[in-house]
Design an enzyme around this catalytic site. Structure first.
Site, PDB file in Angstrom:
ATOM      1  N   LYS A  91       8.831  -2.484  13.464  1.00 56.56           N
ATOM      2  CA  LYS A  91       7.739  -2.846  12.543  1.00 56.56           C
ATOM      3  C   LYS A  91       7.995  -4.070  11.647  1.00 56.56           C
ATOM      4  O   LYS A  91       7.701  -5.172  12.034  1.00 56.56           O
ATOM      5  CB  LYS A  91       7.332  -1.623  11.729  1.00 56.56           C
ATOM      6  N   PHE A 127       7.238  11.494  14.622  1.00 56.19           N
ATOM      7  CA  PHE A 127       6.658  10.487  15.521  1.00 56.19           C
ATOM      8  C   PHE A 127       7.755   9.502  15.884  1.00 56.19           C
ATOM      9  O   PHE A 127       8.285   8.804  15.027  1.00 56.19           O
ATOM     10  CB  PHE A 127       5.486   9.730  14.887  1.00 56.19           C
ATOM     11  N   ASP A 157      15.443   7.276  12.644  1.00 49.58           N
ATOM     12  CA  ASP A 157      14.345   6.399  13.058  1.00 49.58           C
ATOM     13  C   ASP A 157      13.808   5.741  11.795  1.00 49.58           C
ATOM     14  O   ASP A 157      13.050   6.358  11.034  1.00 49.58           O
ATOM     15  CB  ASP A 157      13.268   7.222  13.768  1.00 49.58           C
TER      16      ASP A 157
HETATM   17  C1  LIG Z   1       5.636   2.878  14.765  1.00 53.87           C
HETATM   18  C2  LIG Z   1       6.726   3.852  14.959  1.00 53.87           C
HETATM   19  C3  LIG Z   1       7.340   4.040  16.206  1.00 53.87           C
HETATM   20  C4  LIG Z   1       6.872   3.318  17.453  1.00 53.87           C
HETATM   21  O1  LIG Z   1       7.052   1.942  17.344  1.00 53.87           O
HETATM   22  P1  LIG Z   1       6.246   0.945  18.331  1.00 53.87           P
HETATM   23  O2  LIG Z   1       6.677  -0.417  17.891  1.00 53.87           O
HETATM   24  O3  LIG Z   1       4.792   1.232  18.158  1.00 53.87           O
HETATM   25  O4  LIG Z   1       6.700   1.235  19.709  1.00 53.87           O
HETATM   26  C5  LIG Z   1       8.379   4.939  16.296  1.00 53.87           C
HETATM   27  N1  LIG Z   1       8.814   5.618  15.211  1.00 53.87           N
HETATM   28  C6  LIG Z   1       8.259   5.459  13.991  1.00 53.87           C
HETATM   29  C7  LIG Z   1       8.805   6.210  12.823  1.00 53.87           C
HETATM   30  C8  LIG Z   1       7.190   4.578  13.822  1.00 53.87           C
HETATM   31  O5  LIG Z   1       6.625   4.431  12.623  1.00 53.87           O
END
Ligand SMILES: *Cc1c(COP(=O)(O)O)cnc(C)c1O
Length: 401
Positions: free
Chosen positions: A250, A136, A221
């Protein structure tokens, strides 16, 4: 009260999923709804509210900065922005050859990293950007093209070309690089949205070796795993590797919107003036919030609490009904279940005043504040146990022959 707000939400908000409660205020790991009901928040705004709710350090930093400067645009800089960039380089261990780009969300951070991968690919003549199965990375068109879930992708086809999925095994990883066309790979050190799924042992190290050997970028990420969530500032610091780029969001400002990209070494010189930017990105208000949050985590040694409470949680849930194990690191915890009842358990917990979620049918995710204490863990175990028992009543164990 409940009736009024649910009608308004259904009528006025974009129809993208139901909203379970309307919250009005909170304090620490506790949050209250509009009817005055109290909840123990062990999801933390999806691994975001790392200081809990209404933390005075964050509240005061935002309030004070708002009396000075909120926004100046990217034609200029501010002391808060420079302080944050230097701090992030230090925490990530980039040394001098690191750079920081500040944005407003995780998706924007990954979009920036996607462009970094394209820039690198143009230099090496390679076009493919790899991502893992069940990754994701976000929902903008670029990030979505790295997020192989049919329900998210199919309504928005065609996607951005030049991406390819890789299985989560070292063999699949090696095969993916054998094609010789790879510009970069995106990896979450722990896949949060997939259900707090850990990588196989040695996977990140092998990815580092393969990217180095193939002149490709290793892009991590760490939007969910960074900012101290796993008990290190970044999850890659549990391993003996250095990536080319890391994205974060986050927890970085404990709920205030902010995200960004940190580059290491030569990857720091790929962007040139005019290629990329953000109007709000790195504004002094968000930067002041992030500085206050990271400074507080550091001065209070909260990462120690993240490691200790995480360990305590993982060891104490395993004796409960349905629970087959607990995975993740620090305060990013995935509780695995013997049956696909995670959504039922999360719904039951909410009724009992506990916020958790079900990222997969057989996984409960918890991501409490770094400030969480022993008594809140005890309360969590009690209420979570009640939720499990209630669902167990509806799904009795089948008699074995
Ligand atoms: C939450 C998340 C995203 C997206 O971040 P947003 O602030 O919602 O745009 C991307 N990658 C990972 C691993 C995430 O947990």
């Amino acid at each position: 009260m409940t009736n009024d707000w649910t009608q308004a939400a259904e009528r006025d908000l974009m129809s993208l999923g139901s909203r379970g409660r309307m919250f009005t205020h909170g304090s620490g790991s506790v949050i209250y709804d509009a009817d005055g009901n109290r909840y123990l928040d062990f999801l933390g705004g999806i691994a975001t509210n790392c200081l809990g709710h209404a933390h005075p350090v964050l509240a005061e930093a935002i309030a004070e900065q708002a009396t000075k400067l909120v926004h100046v645009s990217n034609y200029f800089t501010t002391p808060q922005q420079l302080e944050l960039a230097a701090r992030l380089k230090r925490l990530a261990g980039t040394g001098d050859a690191g750079r920081v780009f500040l944005a407003n969300s995780g998706t924007e951070a990954n979009e920036t990293a996607f462009k970094l991968a394209r820039l690198h690919g143009q230099k090496t003549g390679k076009t493919t950007i790899l991502h893992l199965d069940s990754a994701f990375h976000g929902r903008s068109m670029g990030a979505l093209s790295l997020t192989p879930k049919a329900a998210y992708q199919n309504p928005f086809a065609p996607l951005v070309p030049g991406t390819r999925a890789v299985g989560r095994t070292i063999e699949a990883l090696e095969a993916a690089f054998a094609a010789g066309d790879v510009a970069a790979i995106f990896i979450e050190p722990i896949q949060g949205e997939a259900g707090v799924v850990e990588l196989p042992d040695g996977f990140l190290r092998r990815a580092r070796e393969l990217t180095t050997a193939n002149d490709a970028l290793l892009i991590l990420d760490e939007i969910q795993t960074g900012s101290g969530r796993t008990g290190q500032w970044f999850a890659f610091q549990h391993e003996d590797i250095v990536p080319d780029a890391v994205t974060f969001a986050k927890g970085i400002a404990a709920g205030f919107p902010m995200g960004g990209l940190i580059t290491f070494g030569a990857a720091s010189e790929l962007f040139a003036p005019g290629m990329h930017n953000s109007t709000f990105g790195g504004n002094p208000l968000a930067s002041a919030a992030a500085n206050a949050v990271l400074g507080y985590i550091e001065s209070e040694n909260l990462l120690e609490n993240v490691r200790a409470r995480g360990e305590e949680l993982r060891t104490s849930v395993v004796d409960l009904p349905f629970v087959t194990g607990a995975r993740g690191a620090g305060l990013l915890v995935g509780i695995t279940l013997s049956e696909p009842v995670a959504a039922d358990i999360a719904a039951e917990a909410l009724k009992l005043g506990l916020i958790i979620n079900a990222p997969a049918p057989d996984v409960i995710r918890i991501a409490p504040a770094y400030t969480v204490g022993e008594s809140e863990i005890t309360e969590f175990l009690d209420v979570f146990g009640q939720a499990l028992a209630a669902v167990r009543e509806e799904h009795p164990v089948e008699a074995t022959a």
